[in-house]
Design a protein around this motif. Sequence first.
Motif, PDB file in Angstrom:
ATOM      1  N   TYR B 176      46.439  42.587  34.958  1.00 24.31           N
ATOM      2  CA  TYR B 176      44.555  42.738  34.757  1.00 24.31           C
ATOM      3  C   TYR B 176      43.885  42.105  33.648  1.00 24.31           C
ATOM      4  CZ  TYR B 176      42.416  47.417  33.230  1.00 24.31           C
ATOM      5  OH  TYR B 176      41.452  48.289  33.054  1.00 24.31           O
ATOM      6  N   VAL B 177      43.278  42.916  34.723  1.00 23.29           N
ATOM      7  CA  VAL B 177      41.762  42.270  35.320  1.00 23.29           C
ATOM      8  C   VAL B 177      40.852  43.930  34.175  1.00 23.29           C
ATOM      9  CG1 VAL B 177      39.750  41.863  36.589  1.00 23.29           C
ATOM     10  CG2 VAL B 177      42.086  41.188  37.292  1.00 23.29           C
ATOM     11  N   SER B 178      40.354  42.614  33.220  1.00 30.12           N
ATOM     12  CA  SER B 178      40.173  43.812  32.402  1.00 30.12           C
ATOM     13  C   SER B 178      38.395  44.715  32.585  1.00 30.12           C
ATOM     14  CB  SER B 178      40.664  43.864  30.573  1.00 30.12           C
ATOM     15  OG  SER B 178      39.559  42.390  30.277  1.00 30.12           O
ATOM     16  N   ILE B 179      38.374  44.410  33.330  1.00 33.97           N
ATOM     17  CA  ILE B 179      36.554  44.435  33.616  1.00 33.97           C
ATOM     18  C   ILE B 179      36.051  44.002  35.427  1.00 33.97           C
ATOM     19  CG2 ILE B 179      35.416  43.098  31.569  1.00 33.97           C
ATOM     20  CD1 ILE B 179      34.839  41.119  33.580  1.00 33.97           C
ATOM     21  N   THR B 180      35.293  45.376  35.131  1.00 33.08           N
ATOM     22  CA  THR B 180      35.044  45.130  36.881  1.00 33.08           C
ATOM     23  C   THR B 180      34.121  43.630  36.509  1.00 33.08           C
ATOM     24  OG1 THR B 180      32.847  46.799  36.433  1.00 33.08           O
ATOM     25  CG2 THR B 180      35.544  47.095  37.627  1.00 33.08           C
ATOM     26  N   GLY B 181      34.375  42.580  37.180  1.00 33.24           N
ATOM     27  CA  GLY B 181      33.317  41.172  37.404  1.00 33.24           C
ATOM     28  C   GLY B 181      34.018  40.772  37.258  1.00 33.24           C
ATOM     29  N   ILE B 182      33.345  39.094  37.798  1.00 32.71           N
ATOM     30  CA  ILE B 182      33.529  38.254  37.685  1.00 32.71           C
ATOM     31  C   ILE B 182      34.477  36.981  36.063  1.00 32.71           C
ATOM     32  CG2 ILE B 182      32.748  37.245  39.875  1.00 32.71           C
ATOM     33  CD1 ILE B 182      30.455  36.346  38.092  1.00 32.71           C
ATOM     34  N   THR B 183      34.980  35.998  36.266  1.00 31.01           N
ATOM     35  CA  THR B 183      35.753  35.316  34.872  1.00 31.01           C
ATOM     36  C   THR B 183      34.603  35.551  34.516  1.00 31.01           C
ATOM     37  OG1 THR B 183      35.680  33.317  36.109  1.00 31.01           O
ATOM     38  CG2 THR B 183      38.299  34.883  36.256  1.00 31.01           C
ATOM     39  N   GLY B 184      34.876  35.260  32.992  1.00 25.18           N
ATOM     40  CA  GLY B 184      34.760  34.971  31.926  1.00 25.18           C
ATOM     41  C   GLY B 184      32.918  35.580  31.458  1.00 25.18           C
ATOM     42  N   THR B 185      32.281  36.627  32.363  1.00 25.02           N
ATOM     43  CA  THR B 185      31.337  37.493  31.796  1.00 25.02           C
ATOM     44  C   THR B 185      31.211  38.010  30.286  1.00 25.02           C
ATOM     45  OG1 THR B 185      31.432  38.108  33.863  1.00 25.02           O
ATOM     46  CG2 THR B 185      30.228  37.199  34.619  1.00 25.02           C
ATOM     47  N   ARG B 186      31.618  39.141  31.269  1.00 24.17           N
ATOM     48  CA  ARG B 186      32.039  40.749  30.280  1.00 24.17           C
ATOM     49  C   ARG B 186      33.537  40.787  29.075  1.00 24.17           C
ATOM     50  NH1 ARG B 186      28.152  44.002  34.312  1.00 24.17           N
ATOM     51  NH2 ARG B 186      30.273  44.440  35.308  1.00 24.17           N
TER      52      ARG B 186
END
Lengths: 404, 280
Positions: B176-186
């Motif tokens: 599960y990619v828990s944020i809409t965004g790229i890795t290591g940010t939010r």
Amino acid sequence: MNKPLPNSLRGLPDARGRFGDFGGRFVAETLMPLILELEAAYEQAKQDPTFQDEFNYYLTHYVGRPSPLWFAERLTRALGGAKIYFKRDELNHTGAHKINNCIGQILLARRMGKTRIIAETGAGQHGVATATVAALFGLPCVIYMGATDVERQQPNVFRMKLLGAEIVPVTAGAATLKDAMNEAMRDWVANVRDTFYIIGTAAGPHPYPAMVRDFQSVIGTEARAQMLDAEGRLPDTAIAAIGGGSNAIGLFHAFLDDAVALIGVEAAGRGLDSGEHAAALARGRPGVLHGNRTYLLQDADGQITEAHSISAGLDYPGIGPEHAHLHDIGRVSYVAVTDEEALAAFQLCCRTEGIIPALEPSHALAHVAKIAPTLPAEHIILMNLCGRGDKDIFTVAKHLGAQL
Amino acid sequence: MSRIASTFARLGAENRAALITFVEAFDPDQETSAALLKGMAARGADIIEIGMPFTDPMADGPTIQQAGRRALRAGATVAGTLALIRAFRSVNQTVPLVLMGYLNPILAYGIEAFAADAAAAGIDGVIVVDMPTEESDLLLPSLQAHAIDLIRLVAPTTSDERLPIVLKESSGFVYYVSITGITGTRTASAEDLARDIPRIRRATALPIAVGFGVRTPDQAAIVARHADGAVVASALIDHLAMGLDSGGHASPALIDAVLDDVAALAAAMRAARQINIGLG
């Protein structure tokens, strides 16, 4: 929707966004629902006469279409062979064909309720066109541009700023168009809900290659009718330069089912064997980048290699998937022209026609200059003069050793 | 039972979530990533994800982009990455290994050859970031033939209607990619996870691991209370990257320090569910 004729080449892509083996939707799952939403919105808009009317309204009254078809008489005489016509998309508002697509996409963005615009740019023509339509419709706009390109395209950077866009220089990789596109995709992934990504070329995940082509096919549709008016027949050959390939597919699409030879001109940079070029078809292999399967410049391990061209707009290691397909089935011939040849053609055009062309169509013109003398006087060549050269005078001056 | 399935079954019996750590192959060189792999397994990683470097990692933030660039400069290739994995498997046959990367290097290697060689090297699962379900028929038959799990990504943008499509023919676990965004940010909050994880649970019986933005032991513990695994990548790479010497190399002390982070994450995740039932 009309069912495409089985013997037509104009009915692609298929439902999966494929042109033969190429195209598709190779994006992360975060973007996939957005891509599907965009596809549905575009399919609906395409069939809505009010959308088409709106698109045509802006093309006519804002862009200045139709662009003229110009018989390049002095150039024809200078080359001493085939009769040469220019489709003059360099006369569009903002100076290139890029605006056609930007009008279409921003109208779609508004229709979808998106409130923020992003784009990538190489030469800056697509960035300027995007910043222009964003200003026209009052939407905030962020343009990703390779730091190398920011350096060599200062006039366009300033234009975009004047138009109110925020420019983000991208320093990854060789800091050119490919890297700008990566960064724009990252922005989109992080801002999926409110942001519309206006891709500038006929590449990327489905539906972009088809959508950009459709918006750009106004070039070929006009040219076809204008040619029938001027000569009572279609051209024998149509020629356009190719980076990602949006001006070329825009010109070619109307002629795909006709007996017209089509030639796409890639950038051979310092020579196809120099390792410094942008000729994805001549020297690349099929692979997946930026959402689509297409020909790519890459090493044996599938790492993408850097492209080079004197023209920032052609400096891209891939090519639109429809071109990859048209190449494989042999419908379009793809050739390549070096930086030097393009520079010579640039100067030839200035002096014979009083038109300063962009370096991108100078590549197409260099190929015209090669073949026209070998062809009979009744052979008609139609070339897409897709952009004007104001943005390139500093680059050209540097290469010619002139001080500005 | 596959290594991934048996690992989650065992952890379920122990009432704890999996710590999934990430190593970019060849970052900054082969020896360091080999040492990290071995050390992570010893210091509490339950599953290890190995990043296959790519020139254009479109879903990754600056940390993994730079790790990929260091790795490519060090000569990383798909074949080299598989060799790294074979070496690890010669000393560890239990910890599941998941390859994570982009499609083009796999295509260049050859799909069938990749599946065969990855299986032979001891790979248990594969995540291909830029291959959504709609395009996965390209790889799925070869992976299935070699008993490698194709692990699917699910994002906050994946609707309830779309979940069954994404999860069809999925195996191993759900990432599960828990944020809409790229890795290591939010970073996703506990409230986000409390809302999102049950939504995915309703669509699958597979274990759910949460990634993108899990950085600290506290965050990993929060994930452990909601999901079956937490993926920690950028925080470990940042620690490594910041400690590299002027020649770009990692000292043994730096590798130990990164492994101490792994141990701290493991401890926090082991304690995370114990609080409810009393320590001990």
